[in-house]
Design an enzyme around this catalytic site. Structure first.
Site, short mmCIF file in Angstrom:
data_model
loop_
_atom_site.label_atom_id
_atom_site.label_comp_id
_atom_site.label_asym_id
_atom_site.label_seq_id
_atom_site.Cartn_x
_atom_site.Cartn_y
_atom_site.Cartn_z
CD GLU A 241 37.19 35.24 32.67
OE1 GLU A 241 36.66 34.89 33.74
OE2 GLU A 241 38.27 35.88 32.61
CB CYS A 278 35.92 33.22 36.15
SG CYS A 278 37.62 33.75 36.38
#
Length: 500
Positions: A241, A278
Site C-alpha cells: 500500500e 492513508c
C-alpha cells in the site's frame, strides 16, 4: 518457540538485527511452515483469540508506551487497540465458520460438455513465511500485530515482522506479548518473530524462504521493495500500500444544498490525526473555489508522528506550491512543531495541463482545492486521476443529482472504495471491505489489506483430481451421507457454480 531478539524494555533506540539473528528467525519460520499449514482452522482461531486476550490484558501499558513514542492521544490509541483485537477475533470467527477456506467440488461426470470430467476438488493452502513491514501511522492496527500479521496467521503462515523505527519499544513489547500468547496456545517455534533495521529486512525480502511480503508506507519505499521482490530468482507476491490523495468530488447540486457542511466535513477529515491517514482526502474538486475557501476554518493540527513525516510533509507542500497554476490559498496557525494546516488552490485546466499535480501526496494536514467550471471539465479531470485507495462523491440529498452517477462511475474505475456523502478517513474491518486500489495506490489492486478478504493474499489455490478420500485435505472430504448430511463438503460448490 519464537525467536525474538529484543526485549520489551531493552532500550529506546532502534537497532539492527544481526545476520546470525536473522538466520535463526528465517530458519525457524521455514521449519514451522508445514506444521502451521496443517493446523486446523479452529486451532488457528484459538491462537488469534489468545493474542487478542493478551493485548487487551496489557491495554493500559501498551497505550502509554504508544503515546510516548508516537504523540498520539490515549483515546485514539485505545480505540485503535480495540480495533486491532476486534480484527483478530473477526478472523477467528471466520476461521471457525469456514469462511476463510473456500472449497469447490466438481464430482466426476461422464456426460460433461467438454468430455468426461474427473472428480475435481479445489481448496487453498498457505503460501509459507510472510514478511510484514509495519507502518508508523497506526502503531497497533497496521504494525506488529496489525492486519497483515493477523491475516497471514489466519491463513496458516509463519510471520516475520520488520518493526517500524517510529515506535521501537512498542514493537518489542507487542512482539513479546504475541510471542508468549502463541507459545501458550501451542504454536510451534517460528510462528512469529520481530526483526529490526533496514538491512535485515532487505536480506529477509531477498531470502528464498520468504514466500510473500506486505507493506504499508510511501510510494518510493514500497516501489523499491516491490522491485526487489520481483527481481528475485523466484519472484514473490509483494502486497504494497503505497500512497493515495483520495479525491473528493463536490457536485454543484450538493454545494448549493449544503456547501458549508461539506467544507467543514472536508477539513475535519483532512486534519484528522494531523492528516496522517492513508485515506486522507488530499484533493477536493469543487464548482466554486472562492465560496469553498470562505467557508473553511482551519484548526491547529495535532502533533505529527515523527520528524521524518514533518520533513516529508513540508517537501510535498513545496512541490505542490511550485507546480504551474497552484497557489497557496489558506494557511492555519502552527502547532508546537511548526506544522500548519494548509489549503492550496488550482484549476481543472491547470490539472489537465499537468496531471502530475494529482500524484503529489502531502502526507499530513494539507489539501489541494481544484475548481472545475462544467461537468465536462470535471469528467476530464477524473479521467486523469491515478490509482487511489478511495474516491468520495458529495452529492445532493433528497433529489436526483445529475453529476453524481458519472462521478461515481469514473471514480470506480480508479479507486478501491467509493464513498458517498461520507468521508474516507474511516476503514471498517468487515467481510465486504476493500482497502486497495490500482497502482500507485497499491502494487496488487486485486487484493485488500483490510477485511476478511485480506487472507487471500497469503493463500494459494490447489486442485485435487481423482484423489482418494483419505488423501484429501479434511475440508475436501465427503461427509457421511445420512439424514443430516449432504455427502459433499460443507459450503462447497458442487458443480458449475451451484453453491452447496
Amino acid at each position: 518457540m519464537i525467536t525474538n531478539h529484543g526485549t520489551a524494555e531493552r532500550d529506546t533506540a532502534n537497532r539492527e538485527t544481526t545476520a546470525a539473528e536473522l538466520e535463526g528467525v528465517l530458519a525457524a519460520a521455514h521449519a514451522a511452515r508445514r506444521e502451521l499449514a496443517a493446523t486446523a482452522p479452529d486451532v488457528r482461531a484459538d491462537r488469534l483469540v489468545a493474542v487478542a486476550d493478551a493485548l487487551e490484558a496489557e491495554r493500559e501499558g501498551l497505550v502509554d508506551l504508544a503515546g510516548a513514542e508516537t504523540h498520539l492521544g490515549a483515546a485514539r490509541l485505545t480505540g485503535e487497540l480495540r480495533r486491532t483485537t476486534f480484527q483478530a477475533r473477526l478472523f477467528a470467527d471466520a476461521l471457525r465458520s469456514g469462511a476463510l477456506t473456500p472449497v469447490r467440488v466438481d464430482h466426476a461426470d461422464p456426460d460433461w460438455g467438454t468430455g468426461p470430467r474427473p472428480d475435481l476438488r479445489r481448496t487453498v493452502t498457505p503460501v509459507g513465511p510472510v514478511l510484514v513491514f509495519a507502518a508508523s501511522n497506526f502503531p497497533f492496527a497496521f504494525s506488529t500485530f496489525g492486519g497483515d500479521t493477523v491475516s497471514a496467521l489466519a491463513a496458516g503462515c509463519p510471520v516475520v515482522v520488520k518493526a517500524h523505527p517510529g515506535h521501537p519499544r512498542l514493537s518489542r513489547r507487542t512482539a513479546a506479548l504475541v510471542t508468549e500468547a502463541l507459545r501458550r496456545a501451542g504454536a510451534p517455534e517460528g510462528t512469529f518473530a520481530l526483526v529490526e533495521g533496514v538491512e535485515a529486512s532487505l536480506a529477509a525480502l531477498r531470502d528464498d524462504r520468504v514466500a510473500a511480503a506486505a507493506f504499508t508506507g510511501s510510494l518510493r519505499g514500497g516501489r523499491s521493495l516491490f522491485d526487489i521482490a520481483a527481481a528475485r530468482p523466484v519472484p514473490i507476491p509483494f502486497y504494497g500500500e503505497l500512497g493515495s490523495v483520495n479525491p473528493v468530488v463536490v457536485t454543484p447540486a450538493a454545494w448549493e444544498q449544503r456547501g458549508a457542511q461539506i467544507a467543514s466535513g472536508w477539513v475535519g477529515s483532512l486534519t484528522l490525526g494531523a492528516g496522517q491517514f492513508c485515506t486522507n482526502p488530499g484533493v477536493v474538486l469543487v464548482p466554486d473555489a472562492e465560496a469553498f475557501l470562505a467557508a473553511l476554518e482551519l484548526p491547529v493540527p495535532d502533533p505529527v508522528l515523527h520528524a521524518g513525516i514533518a520533513s516529508a510533509f513540508h517537501d510535498a507542500v513545496r512541490t505542490l506550491s511550485g507546480s504551474p497554476g497552484v497557489t497557496a490559498a489558506l494557511v492555519g496557525e502552527p502547532s508546537e512543531e511548526g506544522v500548519r494546516v494548509q489549503v492550496l488552490r488550482t484549476t481543472a485546466s491547470a490539472v489537465l495541463a499537468d496531471p502530475a499535480i494529482l500524484e503529489v501526496e502531502a502526507f499530513g494536514p494539507a489539501g489541494l482545492l481544484v475548481e472545475y467550471t462544467s461537468p465536462e471539465e470535471l469528467t476530464a479531470v477524473l479521467d486523469t486521476v491515478p490509482g487511489q485507495l478511495t474516491g468520495t462523491v458529495q452529492a445532493a440529498t433528497g433529489a436526483p443529482d445529475p453529476v453524481a452517477p458519472t462521478a461515481v462511475a469514473l471514480l470506480a474505475e480508479r479507486v478501491g472504495r467509493v464513498v458517498h456523502n461520507e468521508w474516507p478517513t474511516g476503514v471498517t474491518v468487515s467481510a465486504a471491505q476493500h482497502h486497495g486500489g490500482p497502482y500507485p495506490a497499491t502494487t496488487a489492486p486485486l487484493t485488500t489489506s483490510v477485511g476478511l478478504e485480506a487472507v487471500t493474499r497469503f493463500q494459494r489455490p490447489v486442485a485435487y483430481q481423482s484423489v482418494p478420500q483419505e488423501l484429501l485435505p479434511p475440508e475436501l472430504r465427503d461427509r457421511p451421507v445420512g439424514p443430516a448430511a449432504t455427502g459433499v463438503p460443507c459450503g462447497s460448490v458442487r458443480s458449475a457454480g451451484a453453491v452447496g
